[in-house]
Each structure stands twice: as structure tokens, then as C-alpha cells.
Write an enzyme that holds these catalytic residues in place. Structure first.
Site, PDB file in Angstrom:
ATOM      1  N   ARG A   1     -31.416  11.293  24.531  1.00 46.69           N
ATOM      2  CA  ARG A   1     -31.291   9.851  24.321  1.00 46.69           C
ATOM      3  C   ARG A   1     -30.084   9.529  23.442  1.00 46.69           C
ATOM      4  O   ARG A   1     -29.083   8.999  23.900  1.00 46.69           O
ATOM      5  CB  ARG A   1     -32.587   9.303  23.700  1.00 46.69           C
ATOM      6  CG  ARG A   1     -32.663   7.767  23.673  1.00 46.69           C
ATOM      7  CD  ARG A   1     -31.946   7.118  22.517  1.00 46.69           C
ATOM      8  NE  ARG A   1     -32.373   7.595  21.211  1.00 46.69           N
ATOM      9  CZ  ARG A   1     -31.804   7.236  20.089  1.00 46.69           C
ATOM     10  NH1 ARG A   1     -30.769   6.414  20.070  1.00 46.69           N
ATOM     11  NH2 ARG A   1     -32.217   7.735  18.919  1.00 46.69           N
TER      12      ARG A   1
ATOM     13  N   HIS B   1     -34.461  11.448  10.000  1.00 46.58           N
ATOM     14  CA  HIS B   1     -33.493  11.467  11.096  1.00 46.58           C
ATOM     15  C   HIS B   1     -32.127  11.570  10.424  1.00 46.58           C
ATOM     16  O   HIS B   1     -31.608  10.592   9.885  1.00 46.58           O
ATOM     17  CB  HIS B   1     -33.617  10.166  11.905  1.00 46.58           C
ATOM     18  CG  HIS B   1     -32.642  10.044  13.032  1.00 46.58           C
ATOM     19  ND1 HIS B   1     -33.029  10.111  14.350  1.00 46.58           N
ATOM     20  CD2 HIS B   1     -31.304   9.835  13.057  1.00 46.58           C
ATOM     21  CE1 HIS B   1     -31.976   9.954  15.134  1.00 46.58           C
ATOM     22  NE2 HIS B   1     -30.911   9.787  14.357  1.00 46.58           N
TER      23      HIS B   1
ATOM     24  N   HIS C   1     -28.013  12.780  10.013  1.00 43.24           N
ATOM     25  CA  HIS C   1     -26.726  13.007  10.657  1.00 43.24           C
ATOM     26  C   HIS C   1     -25.879  13.926   9.771  1.00 43.24           C
ATOM     27  O   HIS C   1     -26.057  13.978   8.553  1.00 43.24           O
ATOM     28  CB  HIS C   1     -26.003  11.684  10.899  1.00 43.24           C
ATOM     29  CG  HIS C   1     -26.578  10.902  12.024  1.00 43.24           C
ATOM     30  ND1 HIS C   1     -25.807  10.276  12.983  1.00 43.24           N
ATOM     31  CD2 HIS C   1     -27.862  10.622  12.376  1.00 43.24           C
ATOM     32  CE1 HIS C   1     -26.579   9.665  13.858  1.00 43.24           C
ATOM     33  NE2 HIS C   1     -27.833   9.850  13.496  1.00 43.24           N
TER      34      HIS C   1
ATOM     35  N   CYS D   1     -23.639   7.364  16.039  1.00 41.03           N
ATOM     36  CA  CYS D   1     -23.947   5.947  16.231  1.00 41.03           C
ATOM     37  C   CYS D   1     -22.678   5.211  16.608  1.00 41.03           C
ATOM     38  O   CYS D   1     -21.707   5.204  15.850  1.00 41.03           O
ATOM     39  CB  CYS D   1     -24.549   5.344  14.968  1.00 41.03           C
ATOM     40  SG  CYS D   1     -24.931   3.586  15.163  1.00 41.03           S
TER      41      CYS D   1
ATOM     42  N   ASN E   1     -26.123  14.140  15.117  1.00 41.97           N
ATOM     43  CA  ASN E   1     -27.327  14.515  14.386  1.00 41.97           C
ATOM     44  C   ASN E   1     -27.250  15.974  13.945  1.00 41.97           C
ATOM     45  O   ASN E   1     -26.450  16.746  14.462  1.00 41.97           O
ATOM     46  CB  ASN E   1     -28.557  14.349  15.286  1.00 41.97           C
ATOM     47  CG  ASN E   1     -28.816  12.912  15.649  1.00 41.97           C
ATOM     48  OD1 ASN E   1     -27.927  12.205  16.119  1.00 41.97           O
ATOM     49  ND2 ASN E   1     -30.021  12.462  15.461  1.00 41.97           N
TER      50      ASN E   1
END
Length: 331
Positions: A14, A219, A221, A252, A263
Site C-alpha cells: 500500500r 509506524h 520512517h 509520504c 518506512n
């Protein structure tokens, strides 16, 4: 306080493909997307985030979301999910029964980022979350999960005050209660890679003090090279849920940093956990095979260092002459 096991949520199909295709909507072939999803499902990963239900003009690479789900061949024991940031996206997700519905809400801790990412002010962001909460309630579903984006810093606003993060969590908690639920899980996203180990631990401690019964997930990065250091700091504090992307895919498109890394790489997090004696249930060899497949799909090398070195070299370096793991914490 290391957890005995952690949950790894794979977001590469995704977020990774979404970011890769932001300027090249035809960059990744449909069949390659399906092949990577299938390869990841065979690794032992239990949750795969595979599509995003957003407007195709905003994120062209997700224009085939419904087609991906329709062609999906689900593997038993694997949960497939998608994301949505408004009620329109939620209705699209509900129409795809192969996906598990995660009753969650999303807010941003940076108003500038919210304006760029969702074109909403703080007040509009909260109103949108309340509309989604009402839709969940109408469906007979209670909200159980909250997400705060840009929880550790912002490329537009700089450091984010911890008080603001707590305020946004409070709003999510209030909306969840309005649906008859509560925040059993809270995901904090380092959307633009501003976190460091000290900030991770300080934020986790503050959230636990206010919401001690809520499970915290991260989450992270790797924009500024501290991704794995932040994972380690979180593990030491007992965090047992991480959203990661195969090969270090992702990023992003609205982060204001064109060279931002993606990520934290799933295989590197799994390798770290293995070295620490923390179970993930994931086959690292198969995961590396999936990482190479991801590289072929996007047509360029990915940030993961483990894809370059391989597991065997790492294992040799992680064991000293007496056969004791160098990262052994007395476990």
C-alpha cells in the site's frame, strides 16, 4: 522489558507502491503488485495492508485498488486490510468483502501536513473523524483503533509539542467512545522521520500515563537514519506492534522532502528481533526473496541494507567465538 513476540504489519504493497507511483502512475505493473502480495503472504506475516481507497487524481498508483482486491487470492491465516481517510473511502472499503474492516480513525498532529495531505484544518480533520465515527456507529461497529500522523515532528512545522499529540489522542478517544468503543490500539506515525530514541520513549511514557490500557504501535520512517534505533528503543519499552515496509519501500508524497527514505524495512526489523530473541513468526529467507521481488517491481534498488548483505553475513558477525549472540540480553 523486551516483548516475547511482536506483531509486524506489512504496509509495503500500500504505502510503498503508493509512494513509488506518485509521479509515475504506470510505474508498477498490476501483476507485479499481486505477485508481491502473494510472496509476502507466504512469509508468515499475519497482516498485509495492500491498498488505499483515495481519489485516483491525488494518488494515481492506487487507482486500481478495487481491481487488486477482486483479483486477490487470500491465504488462510493472513488478514488483508486497506486504508481510507474519509467516509467516501470507508464506503469503498466496505464494498470489498475480502478486506478486513479495521474500525479506526486518523488525525494529524501537524495542521500544515493535514492541509497538504487531506486538505483539512485541525477542526475539519476532527469533523471528518466524527463523520467516520458516526458511519461506523450506523454500521453497528465500535471504533477500537486510532492513528496520529506526524506524531514526532513535521518538515513544515518542526518539532511537534507532546501536549498536541496528547490532545489529538484525546479527540480520537472521545470519538471512539461516541461509537460505543474505546481505543484499544493507538498507532503513532513518524510520518516525516523526525523521531529519535529519546523522543520515542518520552512519548510512549506520556501516552501510557494517560491511557494505560491502550496498546501502542509505531509506524516509523527511516528518513534520517534512526529508524532501527527507534525500533530498538521501542522494543526496550515493551512496544510489540510495528508497521513496516518490505525493502524500506514507502515514504509520504506530501512530506515536503523529495529525498525522504521510506518506512523501516520489514526484513531489518525482523532480523533485529531475531537477534534479540523476540519472536515475529516470519520466515526471514522468504522475506528477503519478497524484497528482491519488490526491487524488480519498482525497477531500482531499495534502501534495505539487509537485502545487500544477506542474512548469513549478519549471522556470522552476530555470534562471537564462544557461540553467544552479541545482542544476547541474558534471555
Amino acid at each position: 522489558m523486551l516483548p516475547k513476540q511482536v506483531e509486524i504489519v506489512e504496509v509495503g504493497p500500500r504505502e510503498g507502491f503508493q509512494f513509488e507511483g506518485i509521479s509515475r502512475p504506470e510505474a508498477i505493473a498490476f501483476d507485479d503488485k499481486l505477485a508481491l502480495i502473494a510472496a509476502l503472504a507466504a512469509t508468515g506475516v499475519k497482516t498485509l495492508q495492500i491498498v488505499s481507497f483515495v481519489h485516483p487524481k491525488q494518488v494515481p498508483q492506487m487507482a486500481d485498488a478495487e481491481r487488486i482486491v477482486e483479483a486477490l487470492q487470500p491465504v488462510s491465516g493472513v488478514t488483508y486490510t486497506g486504508i481510507y481517510l474519509n467516509d467516501v473511502g470507508l464506503k469503498r472499503a466496505i464494498a470489498n468483502p475480502k478486506l478486513a474492516l479495521v474500525p479506526d480513525l486518523v488525525l494529524s498532529a501537524s495542521e500544515t501536513f493535514a492541509l497538504r495531505n487531506q486538505k483539512r484544518t485541525f477542526d475539519e480533520d476532527a469533523q471528518a473523524a466524527r463523520r467516520m465515527g458516526a458511519l461506523y456507529r450506523d454500521l453497528g461497529v465500535a471504533v477500537t483503533t486510532g492513528n496520529v500522523m506526524a506524531a514526532f515532528g513535521c518538515n513544515y512545522e518542526g518539532p511537534i509539542p507532546l501536549s498536541r499529540v496528547l490532545e489529538r489522542i484525546g479527540t480520537l478517544s472521545d470519538i471512539a467512545e461516541e461509537t460505543g468503543g474505546r481505543l484499544s490500539t493507538l498507532n503513532l506515525a513518524d510520518t516525516m522521520g523526525w523521531a529519535d530514541p529519546t523522543l520515542i520513549r518520552r512519548t510512549v511514557a506520556a501516552v501510557r500515563e494517560r491511557w494505560p490500557a491502550t496498546r501502542i504501535g509505531l509506524h516509523l520512517h527511516d528518513t534520517r537514519g534512526l529508524g532501527l534505533a527507534n525500533v530498538y528503543a521501542a522494543l526496550v519499552d515493551g512496544i510489540d506492534r510495528f508497521e513496516c515496509a518490505i525493502g524500506g519501500l514507502g515514504g509520504c508524497p506530501f512530506a515536503g522532502h523529495g529525498g525522504a527514505a521510506g518506512n523501516v524495512a520489514t526484513e531489518e526489523v525482523v532480523f533485529l528481533c531475531d537477534r534479540l530473541g523476540v519472536s515475529t513468526g516470519i520466515d526471514l529467507t522468504r522475506l528477503l526473496d519478497a524484497g528482491r521481488l519488490a526491487e524488480r517491481a519498482v525497477g531500482h534498488p531499495l534502501p534495505s541494507r539487509l537485502l545487500r548483505s544477506g542474512v548469513e553475513i549478519g549471522l556470522q558477525k552476530a555470534v562471537n567465538d564462544s557461540g553467544v549472540h552479541l545482542f544476547d540480553h541474558g534471555r
